[in-house]
Write an enzyme that holds these catalytic residues in place. Structure first.
Site, PDB file in Angstrom:
ATOM      1  CG  PHE A  67      17.596  14.017  49.242  1.00 18.73           C
ATOM      2  CD1 PHE A  67      17.765  13.481  50.564  1.00 18.73           C
ATOM      3  CD2 PHE A  67      16.977  15.216  49.188  1.00 18.73           C
ATOM      4  CE1 PHE A  67      17.139  14.426  51.692  1.00 18.73           C
ATOM      5  CE2 PHE A  67      16.367  15.859  50.269  1.00 18.73           C
ATOM      6  CZ  PHE A  67      16.669  15.515  51.437  1.00 18.73           C
TER       7      PHE A  67
ATOM      8  CG  ASP B 104      12.223  15.054  43.106  1.00 22.52           C
ATOM      9  OD1 ASP B 104      12.116  16.108  43.008  1.00 22.52           O
ATOM     10  OD2 ASP B 104      12.523  14.603  44.324  1.00 22.52           O
TER      11      ASP B 104
ATOM     12  CE  LYS C 169      15.095  21.870  47.586  1.00 19.14           C
ATOM     13  NZ  LYS C 169      14.921  21.827  49.000  1.00 19.14           N
TER      14      LYS C 169
END
Length: 403
Positions: free
Chosen positions: A141, A226, A255
């Site tokens: 994801f 990532d 984030k």
């Protein structure tokens, strides 16, 4: 044109339903706790998917934001701002790299990483035009842009959003040999999550990251990590890659980099890789804006102390130990790394969402994923006693569900 006869969400009738939120409306937050619009308090065990690593409204981050709000918030990258270089400098030092390309969201960071890898492949490695390929992992994801969902194997992410961009080869996660077999002369990068978050906190076997690093070195391929969810303290280290003493060619960050206040993301690498991007080839009106840079700078300064990484490690071990005791009592598996846990719910007692809703009723916020799994990723400022209380609420919910 088609129409729908479905009734809109009665609570948010004017909000497009791209999410199915749990039935709670948050109005206030402080530290690891939030309060709904009726005044009920909840322990936040999700932290906005790690975006609120430092807790809600951390006073240092709020102060940095308030100070910058009084000065200037946006210039665009058409001009320099006095906040961007200090932010980039501290973040580059944290990553032991040279350059920072700032963006806004995690998906933008991933897209930037993809463009950088392709440009590097053509301009440095010498891959023929339009032949660059990137190896990715199944179960990944990385975001929800059309390029990214094109190399997802989640049917919910893909269905009805094609046609998709070519150039990606998906292999089994955690399998170094599968990566090796997929490498061709046209491979420019391996893009993976050091820990797969949305998949349910899937931790790869020991040596996986080192194996990828070695393969990339041997075949002149970029290793892109990532670390949007796993990085910046969540896994008990600054980056999840640190767990195997591995440094990728590009870090993708987001984030927590915005301190839970504004969206901030970045791609971080050395000049020989990230320097392939030329003026005008990539950018963002808001990327690297003064407000975001001021907050991001303070976030990185807080991480330089190592305090939050240590808390995540120690509290994560404590939480995992408590949760392991529930295996066989409504839980089939617990996967943990730092203060990040995936908990598989026994299908005999309900789905992950069923348990999440029942925990909500008891004042604990978690989120389900992939049917049977719930995730816990509390702010790194959470207290051990609060974690104990959350686990006790889970135990009570599981006992009730088991009858």
């Amino acid at each position: 044109m088609t129409t729908t006869t479905e009734q809109p969400d009665a609570t948010e009738p004017h909000v497009a339903e791209n999410y199915l939120p749990l039935p709670v409306t948050i109005a206030h937050g402080e530290g690891a706790w939030v309060t709904d619009s009726d005044g009920k308090r909840y322990l936040d065990m999700l932290a906005a998917y790690s975006a609120v690593n430092f807790g809600h409204r951390h006073p240092d981050l709020v102060a940095a934001a308030e100070a910058q709000l009084q000065r200037i918030t946006l210039t665009s990258r058409a001009f320099r701002s006095d906040q961007l270089e200090p932010f980039a400098n501290t973040l580059a030092q944290l990553c032991k790299k040279e350059l920072v390309l700032p963006m806004n969201t995690g998906a933008e960071a991933v897209e930037t990483g993809i463009k950088t890898a392709r440009a590097w492949g053509y301009r440095v490695k010498g891959v023929a035009a339009d032949r660059a390929r990137i190896i990715v992992a199944k179960g990944n994801f990385h975001g929800r842009t059309t390029t990214i969902v094109g190399f997802s194997d989640d049917p919910v992410a893909r269905q009805d959003f094609g046609p998709f961009a070519p150039g990606f080869d998906a292999v089994a996660y955690g399998d170094v040999d599968a990566v090796r077999a997929a490498i061709t002369p046209d491979t420019v990068a391996v893009l993976i999550e050091p820990v797969q978050g949305e998949a349910g906190v899937i931790v790869p076997p020991e040596g996986y990251l080192r194996g990828i690093r070695q393969l990339c070195d041997e075949h002149n391929v970029l290793f892109i990590a990532d670390e949007i969810q796993s990085g910046l303290g969540r896994c008990g280290s600054t980056f999840a890659c640190d767990r195997e003493d591995v440094v990728p060619d590009l870090y993708l960050l987001g984030k927590a980099l915005g301190g839970g206040i504004v969206p901030v993301s970045a791609v971080v690498g050395n000049r020989d890789v990230l320097g392939v991007i030329r003026p005008g080839e990539h950018g963002s009106t808001f990327g690297g804006n003064p407000l975001a840079a001021a907050i991001g700078h303070r976030v990185v300064q807080m991480l330089h102390t190592g305090r939050y990484q240590e808390r995540a490690q120690l509290l994560g071990e404590h939480l995992e130990q408590q949760l392991q005791a529930l295996i066989g009592h409504g839980i089939t598996e617990v996967r943990a790394v730092g203060l990040w846990v995936g908990i598989d719910i026994d299908p005999a007692i309900g789905t992950g969402r069923d348990i999440a809703v029942r925990l909500l009723e008891r004042g604990v916020l978690v989120k389900d994923t992939h049917g049977q799994t719930i995730r816990m990723a509390p702010p790194l400022v959470v207290r051990p006693t609060e974690l104990d209380w959350a686990v006790e609420q889970l135990r009570l919910v599981l006992d009730a569900a088991r009858g």
